[in-house]
Write an enzyme that holds these catalytic residues in place. Sequence first.
Site, short mmCIF file in Angstrom:
data_model
loop_
_atom_site.label_atom_id
_atom_site.label_comp_id
_atom_site.label_asym_id
_atom_site.label_seq_id
_atom_site.Cartn_x
_atom_site.Cartn_y
_atom_site.Cartn_z
CG ASP A 135 -2.21 0.84 0.96
OD1 ASP A 135 -2.44 1.26 -0.20
OD2 ASP A 135 -2.94 1.10 1.93
CE LYS A 137 -3.12 4.84 0.45
NZ LYS A 137 -4.57 4.72 0.32
CG ASN A 140 -0.42 4.56 3.47
OD1 ASN A 140 -1.14 5.15 4.28
ND2 ASN A 140 -0.85 3.54 2.74
CG ASP A 157 -1.58 1.99 6.22
OD1 ASP A 157 -1.78 0.91 6.83
OD2 ASP A 157 -2.45 2.54 5.54
CB THR A 178 -4.67 2.83 -3.06
OG1 THR A 178 -4.60 2.62 -1.65
CG2 THR A 178 -5.41 4.11 -3.36
P1 ADP Z 1 -5.12 3.25 7.43
O1 ADP Z 1 -4.65 1.84 7.47
O2 ADP Z 1 -6.51 3.38 7.95
O3 ADP Z 1 -4.89 3.91 6.09
P2 ADP Z 1 -2.78 4.70 8.38
O4 ADP Z 1 -1.82 3.93 9.23
O5 ADP Z 1 -2.39 4.94 6.96
O6 ADP Z 1 -4.23 4.03 8.49
O7 ADP Z 1 -3.05 6.10 9.06
C1 ADP Z 1 -4.01 6.99 8.50
C2 ADP Z 1 -3.44 8.40 8.42
O8 ADP Z 1 -3.10 8.85 9.74
C3 ADP Z 1 -2.16 8.53 7.61
O9 ADP Z 1 -2.41 8.66 6.24
C4 ADP Z 1 -1.54 9.79 8.23
O10 ADP Z 1 -2.15 10.97 7.73
C5 ADP Z 1 -1.92 9.66 9.70
N1 ADP Z 1 -0.83 8.99 10.45
C6 ADP Z 1 -0.58 7.65 10.51
N2 ADP Z 1 0.51 7.38 11.26
C7 ADP Z 1 0.97 8.57 11.69
C8 ADP Z 1 2.10 8.98 12.50
N3 ADP Z 1 2.95 8.08 13.00
N4 ADP Z 1 2.28 10.31 12.72
C9 ADP Z 1 1.42 11.21 12.20
N5 ADP Z 1 0.36 10.91 11.43
C10 ADP Z 1 0.12 9.61 11.18
MG MG Z 2 -3.13 4.47 5.11
#
Ligand code: ADP
Ligand code: MG
Length: 285
Positions: A135, A137, A140, A157, A178
């Site tokens: 994933d 992109k 992430n 992610d 995606t």
């Molecule tokens: P999902 O699996 O639901 O896509 P993610 O792990 O990608 O979840 O997290 C969703 C969003 O949260 C990310 O795209 C980012 O904007 C924010 N995010 C995730 N991890 C962090 C982090 N360690 N610090 C700051 N923002 C984060």
């Molecule tokens: Mg994500």
Amino acid sequence: MPSQPATVPCQYKTGRTLGSGTYAIVKEAIHIKTGQYYACKVINKKLMEGREHMVRNEIAVLKRVSSGHPNIVTLHDYFETAHNLYLCFDLCTGGELFDSICARGQYTEADAADLVRTIFGAVKYIHDCGIVHRDLKPENLLFRSKPERTSEIMIADFGLSRVMPDSKLNMLTEVCGTPGYMAPEIFKKTGHGKPVDVWAMGVITYFLLAGYTPFDRDTQKQEMEAIIAGDYRFEPEEYWSNVSETARSFVRACLTVDPESRPTAEQALQHPWLAAEVPHFVEKD
Ligand code: ADP
Ligand code: MG
């Protein structure tokens, strides 16, 4: 990090929402005792019902790769309540690469090459650990702090990632990811593996250089057909006139339709666009 999930989440106080995805909301959280800030991924158990294995898998993968490379987010802690699962990560305050591209319009070729080299270094590390991310992109990919520094881009992610033994190179078949970043072999269901991450890096590189993605079409079906056919152009010309042939050849290599002929992460790092010592390019070749 504890080996078993703790059941006392009240050590943290959650604050503003940082982002959200399909199953999770990510919130800023402060560790009450230390005053340290973290990013806490809150996963609703009800929403995940029947897919709990996905979170277990995400934690298992993070345990393997987290802390092992400077450009991969670190998982610090995880715990659960009756309703939610919580994963606590190092807080990245620089925002998503997606927002950085949108703010800039497009990256200069030198900046794009630096960023792509750094991300590919982490992708190679993940692959060497026997893991495929699936994933990759700009949503992430997060900057650790502001102002956004190339050296501080972090892969986040691991929700769709899989452990991928070398003996079974292309064993995955579920259609996931995606759409705009998914490799042809995912749609074809012919089996996929690590090469899908290299394809996604090709899409990301194109996006950095142009400011838009290569397979954007009116419908998802047309998008999928374009991906399967590898149908994209370095057009309109006005967005590409300053982009060197070396950069285009790098994108072309990553967007090779046949996964067997696509370069590995290691080979991509050796491509002249990334391997060249400074300057990567001076003028259009
Ligand atoms: P999902 O699996 O639901 O896509 P993610 O792990 O990608 O979840 O997290 C969703 C969003 O949260 C990310 O795209 C980012 O904007 C924010 N995010 C995730 N991890 C962090 C982090 N360690 N610090 C700051 N923002 C984060
Ligand atoms: Mg994500």
